[in-house]
Scaffold this active site. Structure first.
Site, PDB file in Angstrom:
ATOM      1  N   LYS A  22      42.167  33.254  35.532  1.00 53.88           N
ATOM      2  CA  LYS A  22      43.183  32.704  36.438  1.00 53.88           C
ATOM      3  C   LYS A  22      42.551  31.754  37.453  1.00 53.88           C
ATOM      4  CE  LYS A  22      44.743  35.147  40.174  1.00 53.88           C
ATOM      5  NZ  LYS A  22      44.687  34.361  41.400  1.00 53.88           N
ATOM      6  N   CYS A 117      49.261  35.845  48.054  1.00 53.57           N
ATOM      7  CA  CYS A 117      49.173  37.288  48.284  1.00 53.57           C
ATOM      8  C   CYS A 117      49.147  37.619  49.770  1.00 53.57           C
ATOM      9  CB  CYS A 117      47.911  37.833  47.640  1.00 53.57           C
ATOM     10  SG  CYS A 117      48.102  38.196  45.913  1.00 53.57           S
ATOM     11  N   ARG A 122      43.970  34.392  55.848  1.00 55.23           N
ATOM     12  CA  ARG A 122      43.593  33.339  54.900  1.00 55.23           C
ATOM     13  C   ARG A 122      43.718  31.921  55.482  1.00 55.23           C
ATOM     14  NH1 ARG A 122      44.988  35.438  48.884  1.00 55.23           N
ATOM     15  NH2 ARG A 122      43.183  34.198  48.456  1.00 55.23           N
ATOM     16  N   ASP A 125      40.497  26.480  57.626  1.00 57.85           N
ATOM     17  CA  ASP A 125      39.673  25.656  58.511  1.00 57.85           C
ATOM     18  C   ASP A 125      38.438  25.076  57.796  1.00 57.85           C
ATOM     19  OD1 ASP A 125      39.090  28.474  58.474  1.00 57.85           O
ATOM     20  OD2 ASP A 125      37.528  28.098  59.958  1.00 57.85           O
ATOM     21  N   ASP A 305      38.242  41.320  44.510  1.00 56.11           N
ATOM     22  CA  ASP A 305      39.343  41.400  43.546  1.00 56.11           C
ATOM     23  C   ASP A 305      39.266  42.645  42.659  1.00 56.11           C
ATOM     24  OD1 ASP A 305      40.497  39.114  44.494  1.00 56.11           O
ATOM     25  OD2 ASP A 305      39.886  37.826  42.840  1.00 56.11           O
ATOM     26  N   VAL A 327      35.705  41.039  52.765  1.00 55.18           N
ATOM     27  CA  VAL A 327      36.194  39.673  52.506  1.00 55.18           C
ATOM     28  C   VAL A 327      37.613  39.461  53.046  1.00 55.18           C
ATOM     29  CG1 VAL A 327      36.589  37.905  50.750  1.00 55.18           C
ATOM     30  CG2 VAL A 327      34.680  39.502  50.493  1.00 55.18           C
ATOM     31  N   ARG A 397      51.680  37.471  38.392  1.00 58.57           N
ATOM     32  CA  ARG A 397      51.000  36.267  38.861  1.00 58.57           C
ATOM     33  C   ARG A 397      49.665  36.098  38.147  1.00 58.57           C
ATOM     34  NH1 ARG A 397      49.558  36.206  44.720  1.00 58.57           N
ATOM     35  NH2 ARG A 397      48.316  34.633  43.696  1.00 58.57           N
TER      36      ARG A 397
HETATM   37  C1  UD1 Z   1      39.591  33.074  46.003  1.00 57.96           C
HETATM   38  C2  UD1 Z   1      40.310  33.721  44.842  1.00 57.96           C
HETATM   39  C3  UD1 Z   1      40.715  35.153  45.185  1.00 57.96           C
HETATM   40  C4  UD1 Z   1      39.496  35.939  45.659  1.00 57.96           C
HETATM   41  C5  UD1 Z   1      38.773  35.198  46.770  1.00 57.96           C
HETATM   42  C6  UD1 Z   1      37.459  35.874  47.176  1.00 57.96           C
HETATM   43  C7  UD1 Z   1      41.381  31.821  43.801  1.00 57.96           C
HETATM   44  C8  UD1 Z   1      42.640  31.122  43.467  1.00 57.96           C
HETATM   45  N1  UD1 Z   1      41.487  32.926  44.537  1.00 57.96           N
HETATM   46  O1  UD1 Z   1      40.513  33.013  47.082  1.00 57.96           O
HETATM   47  O2  UD1 Z   1      41.232  35.752  43.994  1.00 57.96           O
HETATM   48  O3  UD1 Z   1      39.917  37.189  46.152  1.00 57.96           O
HETATM   49  O4  UD1 Z   1      38.452  33.863  46.340  1.00 57.96           O
HETATM   50  O5  UD1 Z   1      36.646  36.041  46.084  1.00 57.96           O
HETATM   51  O6  UD1 Z   1      40.303  31.412  43.371  1.00 57.96           O
HETATM   52  N2  UD1 Z   1      38.212  31.737  54.938  1.00 57.96           N
HETATM   53  C9  UD1 Z   1      38.162  31.157  56.173  1.00 57.96           C
HETATM   54  N3  UD1 Z   1      38.423  29.819  56.286  1.00 57.96           N
HETATM   55  C10 UD1 Z   1      38.709  29.037  55.199  1.00 57.96           C
HETATM   56  C11 UD1 Z   1      38.751  29.648  53.943  1.00 57.96           C
HETATM   57  C12 UD1 Z   1      38.485  30.995  53.833  1.00 57.96           C
HETATM   58  O7  UD1 Z   1      37.904  31.821  57.178  1.00 57.96           O
HETATM   59  O8  UD1 Z   1      38.920  27.831  55.370  1.00 57.96           O
HETATM   60  C13 UD1 Z   1      37.959  33.191  54.808  1.00 57.96           C
HETATM   61  C14 UD1 Z   1      39.191  33.932  54.294  1.00 57.96           C
HETATM   62  O9  UD1 Z   1      40.074  34.258  55.343  1.00 57.96           O
HETATM   63  C15 UD1 Z   1      38.574  35.156  53.664  1.00 57.96           C
HETATM   64  C16 UD1 Z   1      37.241  34.624  53.144  1.00 57.96           C
HETATM   65  O10 UD1 Z   1      36.998  33.402  53.796  1.00 57.96           O
HETATM   66  O11 UD1 Z   1      38.318  36.139  54.637  1.00 57.96           O
HETATM   67  C17 UD1 Z   1      37.232  34.421  51.637  1.00 57.96           C
HETATM   68  O12 UD1 Z   1      38.210  33.502  51.282  1.00 57.96           O
HETATM   69  P1  UD1 Z   1      38.021  32.479  50.079  1.00 57.96           P
HETATM   70  O13 UD1 Z   1      36.697  32.704  49.435  1.00 57.96           O
HETATM   71  O14 UD1 Z   1      38.339  31.119  50.566  1.00 57.96           O
HETATM   72  O15 UD1 Z   1      39.137  32.959  49.087  1.00 57.96           O
HETATM   73  P2  UD1 Z   1      40.208  32.070  48.331  1.00 57.96           P
HETATM   74  O16 UD1 Z   1      39.590  30.819  47.840  1.00 57.96           O
HETATM   75  O17 UD1 Z   1      41.457  32.009  49.120  1.00 57.96           O
END
Ligand code: UD1
Length: 416
Positions: A22, A117, A122, A125, A305, A327, A397
């Site tokens: 996915k 989700c 999430r 920034d 996950d 995470v 999903r």
């Molecule tokens: C992706 C996966 C999700 C998985 C996650 C962590 C996809 C579509 N989804 O989600 O299944 O659970 O990785 O392995 O690939 N964060 C910030 N600022 C940002 C971005 C992220 O603070 O700009 C924080 C988030 O709040 C969270 C952490 O970083 O606490 C991890 O998020 P991130 O790795 O970005 O996850 P996703 O890409 O949303």
């Protein structure tokens, strides 16, 4: 509204084939918008998240053709709409992955702040900081992230946290930027490597994916091609845990064993036998399981996950297990549903302490996110009696044909 009904107590036995990943598919579909020629993607899982993203891209003016059961052809003309409306984006957080490609190729993007989700705040920034460093002007207006630029320029960017989405968005954007981008402290998940391989297959110059530093040399344009998406390590992991928890013997085909190494290590620690071969894994659970401790971390740490599914298994493992979720802050909320099934779990902050009980009891429960839904299936499979899971749109999903696959290996599960 559909529900899943499970009668617990049957060990999973037989062979199951894993679908395409996915999270790799969502990134690669988004990246396809960078290509000036058509791309054919193979091993695409036809799950709701993928359908929603394909609909969003089609509504931008991209031609999306389903070529077979798991193949899609994406052709993106030189001019498309760059505005994704909230009504579509709210269904899928990963639609934020269109921001980088739209900015890089079309110099403009308006993405409604995404949904997805219910697992914490999430923020975006890190995505924004990276794209701004490459010269994009980004504002947040009326629930939209609005970005514009003339051609992006390469930059040196350090991520404060190795975010998967931010790494992907910036990496995609950098492929068409002017000059070199050096991206430090990046995510190393297999889906990042798959995205980089896909981009390189189109003519991009991405090096270092899978390590802490990715270097991207911008090119003028990307071509087309054919690309198969990697297997879904989380779907594979979910079946591995379901087999382990039910005392089963399951052969999981079409999986890359190194991608599930952190899970294999924890299952072995819990006394499960795991045999790895080229592209399949056998999970044999024929002895009492042992309590274990788990901390979720970015890859190659234990994946967030897979945390909820492991919690389901540990509810019935003698002794005390401790899970620390590092995470996503809200991802322990599934414990409340397990408690409705009789589990003994104490959650404090990011830590869950699980006191194993003899047997969960079937109950009516509700999925609160995709992986919590998968975990409730595992719980239903090991519980005594019948479990009814509602809110299964979350499960749809991310899992292709979940109940058919489970029925084929002996589970008593149906949708009604
Ligand atoms: C992706 C996966 C999700 C998985 C996650 C962590 C996809 C579509 N989804 O989600 O299944 O659970 O990785 O392995 O690939 N964060 C910030 N600022 C940002 C971005 C992220 O603070 O700009 C924080 C988030 O709040 C969270 C952490 O970083 O606490 C991890 O998020 P991130 O790795 O970005 O996850 P996703 O890409 O949303």
């Amino acid at each position: 509204m559909h529900k899943l009904y499970i009668t617990g107590g049957r060990p999973l036995r037989g062979t199951v084939k894993i679908s395409g990943a996915k999270n790799a598919a969502l990134a690669i579909i988004s990246a396809s918008l960078l290509a000036s020629e058509p791309v054919c993607l193979e091993n695409i899982p036809f799950i709701n998240d993928v359908s929603v993203l394909l609909d969003i891209t089609a509504n931008l003016g991209v031609t999306v053709e389903r070529m077979g059961p798991n193949m899609v052809k994406i052709s993106t003309p030189d001019s498309i709409s760059t505005v994704t409306p909230y009504k579509e984006v709210k269904k899928l957080r990963a639609s934020n992955l269109l921001l980088g490609p739209l900015l890089a190729r079309f110099c403009n993007a308006e993405i409604a702040l995404p949904g997805g989700c219910n697992i914490g705040t999430r923020p975006m920034d890190l995505h924004i900081k990276g794209l701004e460093a490459m010269g994009a002007q980004i504002t947040l207006e009326h629930g939209f992230i609005k970005g514009s630029c003339s051609r992006l320029t390469g930059a040196k960017i350090y991520l404060d946290f190795p975010s998967v989405g931010a790494t992907e968005n910036i990496m995609m954007a950098a492929t068409l930027a002017n000059g070199q981008t050096v991206l430090e402290n990046v995510a190393k998940e297999p889906e990042i490597v798959d995205l980089a391989n896909f981009l390189n297959s189109l003519g991009a110059k991405v090096r270092g994916a899978g390590t802490d530093v990715i270097k991207i040399e911008g090119v003028q344009q990307l071509g087309g091609g054919r690309y198969p998406v990697i297997p879904d390590r989380i779907e594979a992991g979910t079946f591995m845990v379901a087999a382990a928890a039910t005392g089963g013997d399951l052969l999981i085909e079409q999986v890359i064993p190194t991608h599930v190494e952190p899970l294999i290590a924890k299952l072995r620690e819990a006394n499960v036998k795991v045999f790895e071969q080229d592209d399949n894994i056998r999970v044999l659970s024929d002895e009492p399981l042992k309590a274990i401790d788990i901390k979720t971390l970015p890859y190659p740490g234990f994946p967030t996950d897979m945390q909820s599914q492991m919690m389901a298994m540990l509810t019935m493992v003698k002794g005390t297990s401790v899970i620390v979720e590092n995470v996503f802050e809200n991802r322990l909320q599934v414990a409340d549903e397990f408690k409705r099934m009789g589990a003994k779990i104490k959650v404090e902050g990011r830590t869950a302490v699980i006191q194993g009980i003899k047997r969960l009891q079937g109950a009516q429960v509700k999925a609160s996110d995709l992986r919590a839904g998968a975990a409730l299936i595992v719980a239903g499979l090991i519980a005594e009696g019948d479990t009814e899971i509602c809110n299964i749109r979350y499960i749809d999903r991310g899992y292709e044909g979940i109940e058919d696959k489970l029925v084929s290996v002996g589970a008593a599960i149906k949708r009604a």
